[in-house]
Design a protein around this motif. Structure first.
Motif, mmCIF file in Angstrom:
data_model
loop_
_atom_site.group_PDB
_atom_site.id
_atom_site.type_symbol
_atom_site.label_atom_id
_atom_site.label_comp_id
_atom_site.label_asym_id
_atom_site.label_seq_id
_atom_site.Cartn_x
_atom_site.Cartn_y
_atom_site.Cartn_z
ATOM 1 N N ILE A 100 0.855 -1.151 0.113
ATOM 2 C CA ILE A 100 0.151 0.168 -0.026
ATOM 3 C C ILE A 100 1.017 1.406 0.115
ATOM 4 C CG2 ILE A 100 -1.773 1.213 1.022
ATOM 5 C CD1 ILE A 100 -2.464 -1.553 0.121
ATOM 6 N N ALA A 101 0.805 2.030 -1.017
ATOM 7 C CA ALA A 101 1.532 3.345 -1.109
ATOM 8 C C ALA A 101 1.006 4.212 0.195
ATOM 9 C CB ALA A 101 1.344 4.090 -2.479
ATOM 10 N N VAL A 102 1.937 4.341 1.010
ATOM 11 C CA VAL A 102 1.752 5.332 2.167
ATOM 12 C C VAL A 102 2.612 6.722 2.071
ATOM 13 C CG1 VAL A 102 1.429 3.576 3.679
ATOM 14 C CG2 VAL A 102 3.732 4.301 3.438
ATOM 15 N N GLN A 103 3.356 6.818 1.254
ATOM 16 C CA GLN A 103 4.084 8.144 0.862
ATOM 17 C C GLN A 103 4.149 8.337 -0.874
ATOM 18 O OE1 GLN A 103 7.644 8.987 2.631
ATOM 19 N NE2 GLN A 103 7.471 11.212 2.380
ATOM 20 N N PHE A 104 3.695 9.463 -1.187
ATOM 21 C CA PHE A 104 3.937 9.692 -2.590
ATOM 22 C C PHE A 104 4.568 10.996 -2.983
ATOM 23 C CE2 PHE A 104 2.637 10.117 -7.146
ATOM 24 C CZ PHE A 104 2.026 11.624 -7.174
ATOM 25 N N LEU A 105 5.475 11.129 -4.239
ATOM 26 C CA LEU A 105 6.055 12.284 -4.484
ATOM 27 C C LEU A 105 5.714 12.186 -6.245
ATOM 28 C CD1 LEU A 105 8.904 12.467 -2.304
ATOM 29 C CD2 LEU A 105 7.495 14.372 -2.737
ATOM 30 N N GLY A 106 5.266 13.572 -6.766
ATOM 31 C CA GLY A 106 5.060 13.397 -8.156
ATOM 32 C C GLY A 106 4.706 14.929 -8.436
ATOM 33 N N ASP A 107 4.614 15.186 -9.673
ATOM 34 C CA ASP A 107 4.279 16.270 -10.546
ATOM 35 C C ASP A 107 2.739 16.686 -10.259
ATOM 36 O OD1 ASP A 107 3.862 18.563 -11.689
ATOM 37 O OD2 ASP A 107 4.708 17.918 -13.642
ATOM 38 N N ARG A 108 2.293 17.580 -9.465
ATOM 39 C CA ARG A 108 0.797 17.883 -9.311
ATOM 40 C C ARG A 108 0.304 18.199 -10.368
ATOM 41 N NH1 ARG A 108 2.896 21.491 -5.694
ATOM 42 N NH2 ARG A 108 2.369 23.361 -6.789
ATOM 43 N N HIS A 109 0.901 18.462 -11.388
ATOM 44 C CA HIS A 109 0.155 18.812 -12.803
ATOM 45 C C HIS A 109 -0.162 17.436 -13.736
ATOM 46 C CE1 HIS A 109 0.865 22.965 -12.175
ATOM 47 N NE2 HIS A 109 2.302 22.914 -12.347
ATOM 48 N N ALA A 110 0.383 16.575 -13.319
ATOM 49 C CA ALA A 110 0.161 14.984 -13.877
ATOM 50 C C ALA A 110 -0.592 14.328 -12.911
ATOM 51 C CB ALA A 110 1.447 14.425 -14.300
ATOM 52 N N GLN A 111 -1.512 14.839 -12.083
ATOM 53 C CA GLN A 111 -2.171 13.961 -10.775
ATOM 54 C C GLN A 111 -3.234 13.189 -11.643
ATOM 55 O OE1 GLN A 111 -2.956 16.160 -7.294
ATOM 56 N NE2 GLN A 111 -4.974 15.843 -7.633
ATOM 57 N N ARG A 112 -3.876 13.715 -12.709
ATOM 58 C CA ARG A 112 -4.754 12.828 -13.190
ATOM 59 C C ARG A 112 -4.332 11.412 -13.830
ATOM 60 N NH1 ARG A 112 -9.933 14.869 -14.271
ATOM 61 N NH2 ARG A 112 -10.312 17.119 -13.786
ATOM 62 N N GLU A 113 -3.137 11.882 -14.377
ATOM 63 C CA GLU A 113 -2.530 10.506 -15.021
ATOM 64 C C GLU A 113 -1.855 9.544 -13.837
ATOM 65 O OE1 GLU A 113 0.526 9.467 -18.634
ATOM 66 O OE2 GLU A 113 0.693 11.517 -17.525
ATOM 67 N N HIS A 114 -1.358 10.043 -12.692
ATOM 68 C CA HIS A 114 -0.958 9.417 -11.593
ATOM 69 C C HIS A 114 -2.068 8.416 -10.901
ATOM 70 C CE1 HIS A 114 2.474 11.917 -11.916
ATOM 71 N NE2 HIS A 114 2.431 12.841 -10.998
ATOM 72 N N GLN A 115 -3.231 9.235 -11.041
ATOM 73 C CA GLN A 115 -4.489 8.293 -10.275
ATOM 74 C C GLN A 115 -5.077 7.503 -11.169
ATOM 75 O OE1 GLN A 115 -7.053 11.780 -9.663
ATOM 76 N NE2 GLN A 115 -5.696 12.465 -8.075
ATOM 77 N N ARG A 116 -4.923 7.747 -12.450
ATOM 78 C CA ARG A 116 -5.382 6.694 -13.379
ATOM 79 C C ARG A 116 -4.569 5.409 -13.673
ATOM 80 N NH1 ARG A 116 -4.091 5.641 -18.313
ATOM 81 N NH2 ARG A 116 -2.807 7.393 -18.466
ATOM 82 N N THR A 117 -3.444 5.503 -13.404
ATOM 83 C CA THR A 117 -2.404 4.431 -13.535
ATOM 84 C C THR A 117 -2.377 3.893 -12.181
ATOM 85 O OG1 THR A 117 -1.297 5.882 -15.098
ATOM 86 C CG2 THR A 117 -0.319 3.967 -14.529
ATOM 87 N N GLY A 118 -2.442 4.455 -11.308
ATOM 88 C CA GLY A 118 -2.492 3.855 -9.668
ATOM 89 C C GLY A 118 -1.069 4.153 -9.032
ATOM 90 N N LEU A 119 0.060 5.056 -9.618
ATOM 91 C CA LEU A 119 0.929 5.784 -9.041
ATOM 92 C C LEU A 119 0.559 6.896 -8.206
ATOM 93 C CD1 LEU A 119 3.171 5.569 -12.058
ATOM 94 C CD2 LEU A 119 3.110 3.992 -10.314
ATOM 95 N N TYR A 120 -0.046 6.616 -7.043
ATOM 96 C CA TYR A 120 -0.498 7.646 -6.249
ATOM 97 C C TYR A 120 -0.738 7.100 -4.798
ATOM 98 C CZ TYR A 120 -2.875 11.875 -5.326
ATOM 99 O OH TYR A 120 -3.292 13.086 -4.700
ATOM 100 N N LEU A 121 -0.914 8.058 -3.827
ATOM 101 C CA LEU A 121 -1.073 7.558 -2.435
ATOM 102 C C LEU A 121 -2.428 6.751 -2.498
ATOM 103 C CD1 LEU A 121 0.167 8.516 0.138
ATOM 104 C CD2 LEU A 121 -1.757 10.380 0.559
ATOM 105 N N GLY A 122 -2.152 5.633 -1.469
ATOM 106 C CA GLY A 122 -3.161 4.605 -1.289
ATOM 107 C C GLY A 122 -3.464 3.671 -2.044
ATOM 108 N N ALA A 123 -2.747 3.539 -3.309
ATOM 109 C CA ALA A 123 -2.761 2.474 -4.380
ATOM 110 C C ALA A 123 -2.167 0.964 -3.746
ATOM 111 C CB ALA A 123 -2.083 2.878 -5.464
ATOM 112 N N ASP A 124 -2.802 0.219 -4.005
ATOM 113 C CA ASP A 124 -2.655 -1.230 -3.540
ATOM 114 C C ASP A 124 -1.671 -1.772 -4.955
ATOM 115 O OD1 ASP A 124 -2.219 -3.924 -3.008
ATOM 116 O OD2 ASP A 124 -4.293 -4.358 -2.350
ATOM 117 N N TRP A 125 -0.159 -1.887 -4.697
ATOM 118 C CA TRP A 125 0.365 -2.635 -5.647
ATOM 119 C C TRP A 125 0.896 -4.015 -5.460
ATOM 120 C CZ3 TRP A 125 1.280 -1.109 -10.443
ATOM 121 C CH2 TRP A 125 0.798 -0.038 -10.870
#
Length: 660
Positions: A100-125
């Protein structure tokens, strides 16, 4: 002709099926074992749609709580890694041992893409849900790896390149996984070789920092094959009892023990450590080992191992908070406690405090300089409380806040009936009230020139003449003045007396801004404890994500702003812990590691760009039937923050709207 996405996905599925039907090869064996698990154990289909799975907000908080100690230690490493890989369009994830992603760092401007792909806080990998991937397969195999493009089991992940490394606790249990991922990269998997080395390096740094934090109360023996690098590299870390019994070791240390035939039980090997003593590893007496840091100018000593007779160089980190008193050690002066409490290990502050300690009883005036909010009055009070004047008054005067019409009478006092409005019994001035103690003049650069002249006379003659009096009153003063202004520049402009400057500046103490201090964590914890003691109500915990956001904020208002932020969080938090959403909005708005939102939908609401926030926030309000508490919980924000955003965006609840 470029292959379409659908064609690439069909080809990927066929590649997996062909590979699993064949005998397999040593090359990419880790990936093929994962593919087999996905089909045989988890029943996954590489062609099936695989949208990212996010855990609910409450579950995410539980995972973050369980990883809290690691998150506080790992923050600096994760953010440093992100600064290195951000120019190459990578994101950074830190997951717990369950993926479970408990910490995340990424470009805010690409946030939709992060969430769509699962590269975001709270994702289960985990492999169970995401199939073959860097995080999930790293958890299963417990080795660093790159999962590049078609290595992924799901055909919908074949655009990604992901590299992960495990982080183990001091007893060999998997603690976390550090991952960097990108949407675009060269086709060759070899292009990620450097990425793998970087992630392994930072995973080791985080692991060792966690080890040092957890066992800071023990003797920690640092070993290396190189004398020159043992102080820096600290490759092998062994935690020891006073008698040399082994308590724990980092990953490299555990490998060293096994190499020298001190077998451990494997993951969860806490009990098996205590079967061994450091003397079973090194050909030395325990006294020699515990005194290794006292030898030579470099505080390093050489030892050979019992088995294999390998040469290792050692130095020792002594236990924190359990310092053994020695005859040659200087005795600690208890009166210095108020000064010592102002800082922990910040070099600039320690230099300032060392100077302050030497000057605290000297008959000279002091000038404290620093930006607004850096704690100049705290310094003045600590000087007073650590000096021989501590039983006498400490009188503080803000020269910028006092009305010019009153400042003269307030400072110098007045006789009965000496001017219109004077008190019938007269008044003892603030300067006279400080007799025998300390007079603190804050914002001295804002004192009017006329009063500077009178103050100069007081300092020169150590006597004060109240308004309307015929005889001066003798005073015993120690003056500490403070300013954020450039007094020399004011002297050049004719706005500050040069002779007063030299009278005040017997010695100067400079306070660094909070953003430059290395002991920010100490200051946050100390102020937090002070505020809780002041409130005297329920005990509240400062959770790791909130601490990380506080440490990442630049604090333009310095310690004063930090004090206000902590007071705000204590006043608005609803449970027994402060999370990042309970902090003032400005403290988290630019902090990528800990977005204010807890889930993808909430993140879009909480981090919307200017001009686009109204629709998502109003949608959340309508969905929860204008229940502010429910919206605040979903977004991970405090209720006052929701109300402020509603006001700024002009959102009015239906029950407050009036017809025209």
């Amino acid at each position: 002709m470029t292959m379409s996405t659908a064609q690439a996905q069909r080809q990927h599925v066929q590649t997996i099926l062909n590979a699993l039907e064949g005998p397999g090869t040593d090359e990419d064996a880790v990936i093929q074992r994962s593919w087999r698990r996905c089909i045989d154990r988890f029943g996954l289909d590489p062609a099936a749609p695989s949208p990212p799975r996010y855990v609910p907000d409450r579950t995410l908080r539980e995972h973050q709580d369980q990883a809290d100690a690691l998150l506080q230690v790992a923050r600096a490493g994760v953010e440093q890694l992100y600064r290195q890989v951000r120019p190459l369009d990578y994101v950074v994830l830190l997951t717990d041992a369950r993926g479970i992603a408990v910490q995340f760092l990424g470009d805010r401007h690409a946030q939709r893409e992060h969430q769509r792909t699962g590269l975001y806080l709270g994702a289960d990998w985990s492999e169970e849900h995401a199939g073959t991937c860097a995080v999930g397969t790293c958890i299963q195999e417990r080795v660093p790896l790159t999962c590049h493009h078609s290595d992924h089991f799901s055909a919908h992940h074949i655009r990604l390149t992901c590299t992960a490394a495990p982080v183990f606790d001091p007893h060999g249990q998997l603690l976390a996984v550090l991952d960097i991922s990108a949407y675009r990269s060269p086709e060759s998997k070899a292009s990620q070789t450097f990425a793998l080395q970087v992630v392994k390096h930072y995973a080791r740094m985080i692991e060792d920092a966690y080890f040092l934090q957890r066992y800071g109360g023990r003797h920690i023996l640092c070993l290396d094959r190189s004398r020159e690098f043992v102080q820096i590299n600290r490759r092998y870390l062994l935690a020891l009892e006073e008698d040399g019994t082994l308590v724990a070791a980092n990953t490299a240390g555990r490998k060293l023990l096994r190499h020298h035939e001190l077998p451990l039980a494997g993951p969860g090997e806490a009990r098996s450590f205590r079967a061994w003593n450091v003397q079973d590893l090194l050909d030395a007496e325990i006294g020699e080992v515990l005194d290794s840091h006292r030898y030579g100018e470099d505080r390093v000593r050489a030892f050979r191992t019992h088995r294999h007779h390998e040469l290792h160089f050692a130095t020792l980190l002594e236990p924190r908070r359990r310092r053994v008193a020695r005859d040659d050690a200087p005795r600690r002066d208890a009166s210095l406690a108020p000064l010592e409490a102002l800082a922990d290990d910040d070099p600039a502050m320690r230099d300032t405090l060392t100077r302050a300690a030497r000057l605290r009883n000297e008959p000279i005036n002091l000038l404290v300089v620093g930006e607004t909010g850096t704690g100049k009055e705290r310094m003045a009070r600590a000087l007073h409380e650590s000096s021989r004047r501590r039983d006498k008054p400490f009188v503080a005067i803000n020269c910028a806040a006092m009305p010019e019409s009153l400042i003269e009478s307030e400072l110098f006092g007045h006789e009965p009936g000496s001017f219109t409005g004077a008190r019938s019994k007269g008044m003892k001035g603030l300067i006279a009230q400080a007799d025998g103690g300390t007079l603190f003049l804050d914002e001295i650069g804002d004192m009017p020139l006329q009063l500077q002249t009178r103050l100069l006379r007081v300092l020169a003659e150590q006597e004060v003449l109240p308004i309307g009096a015929s005889r001066p009153i003798k005073v015993d003063l120690r003056v500490v003045a403070a300013t954020h202004r450039d007094l020399r520049g004011l002297i050049d402009l004719g706005r500050f007396r040069e002779d007063l400057f030299y009278r005040l500046n017997g010695a100067s103490l400079r306070l660094p801004p909070l953003r430059e201090r290395a002991d920010q964590g100490y200051l946050i914890r100390r102020l937090f404890e002070e505020l809780q003691a002041e409130r005297g109500d329920r005990r509240v915990r400062l959770r790791g994500d909130a601490m990380s956001a506080l440490l990442a904020y630049p604090w333009p208002g310095n310690i004063r702003e930090l004090h206000n932020a902590l007071r705000f969080a204590l006043a608005t938090c609803e449970g027994d812990e402060i999370v990042v959403g309970d902090l003032p909005e400005e403290c988290v708005s630019g902090h990528l590691a800990h977005p204010a939102a807890r889930s993808p939908a909430a993140a879009e609401t909480g981090q919307a760009r200017p001009g686009r926030g109204e629709d998502p926030l109003e949608e959340a309000l309508r969905r929860h039937r204008w229940n502010i508490s429910a919206v605040a919980r979903e977004l991970g924000l405090s209720r006052p923050t929701i109300y402020r955003r509603m006001k700024r965006l002009g959102i009015i609840p239906p029950n407050q709207q009036t017809s025209t």
